[in-house]
Design an enzyme around this catalytic site. Structure first.
Site, mmCIF file in Angstrom:
data_model
loop_
_atom_site.group_PDB
_atom_site.id
_atom_site.type_symbol
_atom_site.label_atom_id
_atom_site.label_comp_id
_atom_site.label_asym_id
_atom_site.label_seq_id
_atom_site.Cartn_x
_atom_site.Cartn_y
_atom_site.Cartn_z
ATOM 1 C CB CYS A 89 57.533 60.448 -20.656
ATOM 2 S SG CYS A 89 56.809 58.991 -21.419
ATOM 3 C CG HIS A 348 51.665 60.626 -20.998
ATOM 4 N ND1 HIS A 348 52.538 61.696 -21.054
ATOM 5 C CD2 HIS A 348 52.436 59.524 -20.714
ATOM 6 C CE1 HIS A 348 53.768 61.266 -20.821
ATOM 7 N NE2 HIS A 348 53.734 59.956 -20.618
ATOM 8 C CB CYS A 378 58.804 58.453 -14.681
ATOM 9 S SG CYS A 378 57.276 57.799 -15.376
#
Length: 392
Positions: A89, A348, A378
């Protein structure tokens, strides 16, 4: 950094729901929409682009050298170097750090983009290349988001880490509601219109984010079951599996002066850290603190904080870490964090989110004033990135 690094601008596609209106577009096609729109918006000359970087989090299930495909598909010079980055990510923010290094070394400008098509992530059929005479075949679904180190789903150990830090299921539902409400208010005010382009697909034009739920309530969130045997994480206090792309344009002093562009912000610092395999839920707070300490910026001078909501718990645990468990300071920081909603509402798309939170921080800093903004994210199995932005 030997040269000033300027964030000239950024654009993103709408973020689509899993299996939604963007499901037919590959990550290369999504990135193409964002980068093309960005270059056209700024009338940026292709000869001023020194490198194109693309971050993605599901590269195994995606496509072959997507950054190179993106560059050639856009008609950029064949001689333009490209790089595809996989830092889970973090990838969409990692390319920003790499762009800064490149510009510091003398490059003119760099396109740093992140993209993901989670709807197109395939299942993997293992042990079939050399034949299987008998027995079951193993099919792996990458979207179950399990740690390859332990086999434990991310949602499971995130919930455990959150509880260990005093962040309850109710706390996470409260944050999720806050994210949805702040996004809804910003959307109603037209805040996202300037950062989001319309994407045309065979299903029609897509101009709105598909993940947000304006009708959510604490009661509806509390009624949801947890997922993957997590003690706290539900489909309501975590983002969806999403499709989308975000592209940023960064340049050095000389190129900025030659083009006459008015930048959004100055990139004043970048930090990349790693910790234990289950530490990601609080690592953005560690990365922000380390970056501020290194550059010498007091936390109370930071006007805007963006922390990617990989889970609602991520933002909450990171703020607790950043505040040093000072409840009064944490409450103060909370008001400055994700003021227009976060990934729980927006979605996301893994590779795109690091670029999105950076763009969000820069835009909000310009709107509300102040000198400094930070963004952090993160990444899988104990990683985090952070960027520090200074107002122009």
């Amino acid at each position: 950094m030997h040269d000033d690094i300027w964030l000239v601008g950024g654009l993103r596609t709408p973020f689509g729901r899993f299996g939604g209106s963007l499901r037919d577009l590959s990550l290369v096609e999504l990135a193409t929409e964002a980068v093309r729109g960005l270059v056209e918006q700024h009338h940026w000359p292709s000869e001023a682009v020194s490198e194109l970087l693309l971050g993605t989090g599901m590269i195994e299930g995606a496509t072959f050298v997507p950054a190179r495909q993106l560059s050639l598909g856009l008609g950029l010079p064949e001689s333009l170097p490209t790089l595809t980055v996989d830092r889970a990510c973090c990838s969409g923010m990692t390319v920003i750090g790499l762009a800064a290094r490149t510009i510091s070394a003398g490059a003119c400008s760099v396109i740093a983009a992140g993209a993901e098509s989670m709807s197109r992530t395939p299942r993997l059929l293992h042990s079939t290349r050399w034949g299987a005479k008998r027995g079951d075949l193993k099919v792996e679904d990458l979207l179950l988001m399990r740690s390859p180190l332990s086999g434990t789903p991310l949602a499971t150990y995130t919930g455990r880490e959150a509880l260990a830090r005093g962040v309850t299921r109710e706390d996470q539902d409260q944050w999720a509601l806050r994210s949805q409400q702040r996004y809804a208010a910003a959307e109603a005010d037209g805040w996202y219109d300037d950062e989001r382009i319309t994407v045309h697909t065979r299903r029609g034009a897509v101009s709105q984010d598909e993940q947000p739920r304006a009708d959510v309530s604490l009661e509806s969130l509390a009624a949801l079951d947890t997922v993957y045997d997590s003690p706290t994480v539900t489909a309501g206090n975590a983002p969806g599996l999403n499709d989308g792309a975000c592209a940023l344009l960064l340049a050095g002093n000389r190129t900025l002066n030659e083009t006459g562009a008015q930048p959004l912000a100055r990139l004043a610092g970048y930090e990349q850290i790693a910790g234990g395999p289950t530490s990601a839920v609080y690592l953005p707070g560690v990365a922000i603190r380390r970056l501020l300490d290194r550059v010498g910026v007091p936390l109370h001078d930071v006007a805007v904080i963006e922390i990617n909501e990989a889970f609602a718990a991520t933002a909450q645990c990171s703020l607790g870490e950043l505040a040093g468990n000072d409840a009064e300071l944490e409450a103060e920081l909370r008001e400055r964090t994700n003021p227009n909603g976060g990934a729980v509402a927006l979605g996301h798309p893994m590779g795109a989110s690091g670029a999105r939170v950076t763009l969000a921080a820069a835009r909000e800093l310009r709107r509300r004033g102040g000198r400094w903004a930070v963004a952090a994210i993160c990444g899988g199995f104990g990683q985090a990135d952070a960027v520090l932005l200074e107002a122009c």
